[in-house]
Design an enzyme around this catalytic site. Structure first.
Site, PDB file in Angstrom:
ATOM      1  CB  SER A   1      -0.860   0.010   1.261  1.00 50.21           C
ATOM      2  OG  SER A   1      -1.509   1.257   1.416  1.00 50.21           O
TER       3      SER A   1
ATOM      4  CE1 TYR B   1      -3.826  -2.084   5.670  1.00 48.34           C
ATOM      5  CE2 TYR B   1      -3.409   0.183   5.011  1.00 48.34           C
ATOM      6  CZ  TYR B   1      -3.703  -1.129   4.684  1.00 48.34           C
ATOM      7  OH  TYR B   1      -3.861  -1.482   3.356  1.00 48.34           O
TER       8      TYR B   1
HETATM    9  P1  NDP Z   1     -11.542  -6.242   0.575  1.00 49.11           P
HETATM   10  O1  NDP Z   1     -11.965  -6.097   1.986  1.00 49.11           O
HETATM   11  O2  NDP Z   1     -12.541  -5.977  -0.481  1.00 49.11           O
HETATM   12  O3  NDP Z   1     -10.930  -7.701   0.341  1.00 49.11           O
HETATM   13  C1  NDP Z   1     -10.056  -8.284   1.273  1.00 49.11           C
HETATM   14  C2  NDP Z   1      -9.915  -9.767   0.994  1.00 49.11           C
HETATM   15  O4  NDP Z   1      -8.993 -10.316   1.945  1.00 49.11           O
HETATM   16  C3  NDP Z   1     -11.226 -10.508   1.125  1.00 49.11           C
HETATM   17  O5  NDP Z   1     -11.364 -11.405   0.057  1.00 49.11           O
HETATM   18  C4  NDP Z   1     -11.087 -11.255   2.444  1.00 49.11           C
HETATM   19  O6  NDP Z   1     -11.750 -12.506   2.348  1.00 49.11           O
HETATM   20  C5  NDP Z   1      -9.566 -11.491   2.499  1.00 49.11           C
HETATM   21  N1  NDP Z   1      -9.109 -11.683   3.866  1.00 49.11           N
HETATM   22  C6  NDP Z   1      -9.096 -10.774   4.877  1.00 49.11           C
HETATM   23  N2  NDP Z   1      -8.657 -11.347   6.014  1.00 49.11           N
HETATM   24  C7  NDP Z   1      -8.396 -12.645   5.705  1.00 49.11           C
HETATM   25  C8  NDP Z   1      -7.935 -13.754   6.459  1.00 49.11           C
HETATM   26  N3  NDP Z   1      -7.639 -13.644   7.768  1.00 49.11           N
HETATM   27  N4  NDP Z   1      -7.783 -14.946   5.828  1.00 49.11           N
HETATM   28  C9  NDP Z   1      -8.072 -15.073   4.519  1.00 49.11           C
HETATM   29  N5  NDP Z   1      -8.520 -14.075   3.752  1.00 49.11           N
HETATM   30  C10 NDP Z   1      -8.686 -12.878   4.354  1.00 49.11           C
HETATM   31  O7  NDP Z   1     -10.280  -5.259   0.423  1.00 49.11           O
HETATM   32  P2  NDP Z   1      -9.311  -4.957  -0.831  1.00 49.11           P
HETATM   33  O8  NDP Z   1      -9.627  -5.797  -1.990  1.00 49.11           O
HETATM   34  O9  NDP Z   1      -9.271  -3.498  -0.986  1.00 49.11           O
HETATM   35  O10 NDP Z   1      -7.915  -5.397  -0.191  1.00 49.11           O
HETATM   36  C11 NDP Z   1      -7.035  -6.322  -0.790  1.00 49.11           C
HETATM   37  C12 NDP Z   1      -5.599  -5.950  -0.402  1.00 49.11           C
HETATM   38  O11 NDP Z   1      -5.262  -4.684  -0.947  1.00 49.11           O
HETATM   39  C13 NDP Z   1      -5.360  -5.844   1.101  1.00 49.11           C
HETATM   40  O12 NDP Z   1      -4.106  -6.421   1.399  1.00 49.11           O
HETATM   41  C14 NDP Z   1      -5.320  -4.342   1.355  1.00 49.11           C
HETATM   42  O13 NDP Z   1      -4.551  -3.991   2.468  1.00 49.11           O
HETATM   43  C15 NDP Z   1      -4.688  -3.869   0.052  1.00 49.11           C
HETATM   44  N6  NDP Z   1      -4.915  -2.467  -0.263  1.00 49.11           N
HETATM   45  C16 NDP Z   1      -6.196  -1.975  -0.382  1.00 49.11           C
HETATM   46  C17 NDP Z   1      -6.383  -0.637  -0.672  1.00 49.11           C
HETATM   47  C18 NDP Z   1      -7.735  -0.016  -0.751  1.00 49.11           C
HETATM   48  O14 NDP Z   1      -7.822   1.235  -0.716  1.00 49.11           O
HETATM   49  N7  NDP Z   1      -8.802  -0.767  -0.900  1.00 49.11           N
HETATM   50  C19 NDP Z   1      -5.241   0.257  -0.909  1.00 49.11           C
HETATM   51  C20 NDP Z   1      -3.966  -0.364  -0.747  1.00 49.11           C
HETATM   52  C21 NDP Z   1      -3.827  -1.679  -0.460  1.00 49.11           C
HETATM   53  P3  NDP Z   1     -12.627 -13.177   3.506  1.00 49.11           P
HETATM   54  O15 NDP Z   1     -13.230 -12.082   4.321  1.00 49.11           O
HETATM   55  O16 NDP Z   1     -13.622 -14.012   2.754  1.00 49.11           O
HETATM   56  O17 NDP Z   1     -11.651 -14.013   4.268  1.00 49.11           O
HETATM   57  C1  8X3 Z   2      -5.104   1.444   1.878  1.00 49.84           C
HETATM   58  C2  8X3 Z   2      -4.800   2.857   1.491  1.00 49.84           C
HETATM   59  O1  8X3 Z   2      -4.294   5.192   2.400  1.00 49.84           O
HETATM   60  O2  8X3 Z   2      -6.241   4.014   3.309  1.00 49.84           O
HETATM   61  O3  8X3 Z   2      -3.937   0.708   1.976  1.00 49.84           O
HETATM   62  O4  8X3 Z   2      -4.033   3.360   3.936  1.00 49.84           O
HETATM   63  S1  8X3 Z   2      -4.843   3.886   2.865  1.00 49.84           S
END
Ligand code: NDP
Ligand code: 8X3
Length: 256
Positions: free
Chosen positions: A140, A153
């Site tokens: 991120s 985070y």
């Molecule tokens: P979502 O919440 O839409 O998706 C997160 C996914 O992670 C879900 O499929 C969830 O599945 C899975 N997950 C969470 N915890 C667990 C666990 N303990 N075991 C297995 N699976 C898990 O978020 P995003 O798609 O946005 O996030 C995906 C990645 O991108 C993350 O690593 C996030 O930090 C990163 N990210 C996101 C940003 C944003 O602004 N959205 C920006 C930068 C990075 P389930 O609940 O079914 O287990």
């Molecule tokens: C998610 C982006 O800026 O909310 O990783 O931390 S931010």
């Protein structure tokens, strides 16, 4: 050429978009997450839409035993993983360091750092044997710049940055690529999870500017995964045009 892609967190957001993108190009998938119903539905839809093979493995990445078991029990065909997308992750809470819930910190550390390490550790030996592979980690911009109330985070995503660099060095002689994807604001379930189901607060995060979509990120990941064997993108930092970093946004004045 058809590849086998292992995606953590395929039940939502970026992971789900990656599943769709890689399947649409004819690749076979292992989709994982904790919500079995969503994964089964996705498997059915991808198999029928794209005529690919898809295996569902339901486990919590925080659980080392479950991770190892799920990977050991993969059908033989799916054991030859070409690309691992370490996407499962979350933020929990947005509180001052002094006020934060310990349990939130522990869940973020256990998921974003330890979970990513457990999955990678279980999959890498087979890649080493085959002298090829690509690990794509979801970091991120929060891993590069801390912001107020971002504390743990940001620290976990900084650790993903360090682990990605470290993996790239350690896996160098084994011809395994490591790519870190560092997005800014992507409109997924991320904020709903962070704010523990508070939809109104979650929606505010994406108000008055155009955030990235999960598809924007899956397209970029697909590009990184489609380059020739001798080319490795080490990191992509991707923000909405209206976002300069974790702090500076250009937002439309909602009062206008
Ligand atoms: P979502 O919440 O839409 O998706 C997160 C996914 O992670 C879900 O499929 C969830 O599945 C899975 N997950 C969470 N915890 C667990 C666990 N303990 N075991 C297995 N699976 C898990 O978020 P995003 O798609 O946005 O996030 C995906 C990645 O991108 C993350 O690593 C996030 O930090 C990163 N990210 C996101 C940003 C944003 O602004 N959205 C920006 C930068 C990075 P389930 O609940 O079914 O287990
Ligand atoms: C998610 C982006 O800026 O909310 O990783 O931390 S931010």
């Amino acid at each position: 050429m058809k590849k086998i892609i292992f995606i953590t967190g395929a039940s939502s957001g970026i992971g789900l978009a990656c599943a769709e993108k890689f399947a649409s190009a004819g690749n076979d998938l292992v989709i994982t997450g904790r919500r079995l119903g969503r994964l089964q539905q996705l498997q059915k839809s991808l198999e029928s839409k794209y005529k690919i093979q898809c295996h569902t493995a339901c486990f919590d990445v925080q659980d080392k035993v479950a991770v190892n078991l799920a990977i050991a029990q993969l059908p033989d065909y799916f054991k030859a993983i070409d690309i691992l997308i370490n996407n499962a992750g979350l933020a929990l809470g947005r509180d001052y360091f002094q006020d934060a819930e310990m349990a939130d910190w522990e869940t973020m550390i256990d998921t974003n750092i330890k979970g990513l390490a457990y999955v990678s550790r279980a999959i890498i030996p087979a890649m080493i044997k085959r002298r090829s592979g690509h690990i794509i980690n979801l970091g991120s911009i929060a891993g590069h710049e801390v912001y107020e109330k971002g504390n743990m985070y940001c620290a976990t995503k900084s650790a993903v940055d360090a682990l990605s660099k470290s993996m790239r060095i350690d896996l160098l002689k084994h011809h395994i690529k490591v790519t870190l994807i560092s997005p800014g604001a992507v409109n997924t379930e991320f904020s709903l999870v962070r704010f523990k189901g508070d939809q109104q607060t979650a929606d505010k995060v994406y108000e008055n500017f155009i955030p990235l979509t999960a598809t924007d990120i899956s397209d970029a990941i697909f590009y990184c995964a489609s380059l020739p064997a001798h080319v490795c993108i080490n990191e992509l930092v991707i923000t909405p045009t209206a976002q300069a970093n974790t702090i500076y946004f250009s937002k439309e004045d909602s009062a206008k």
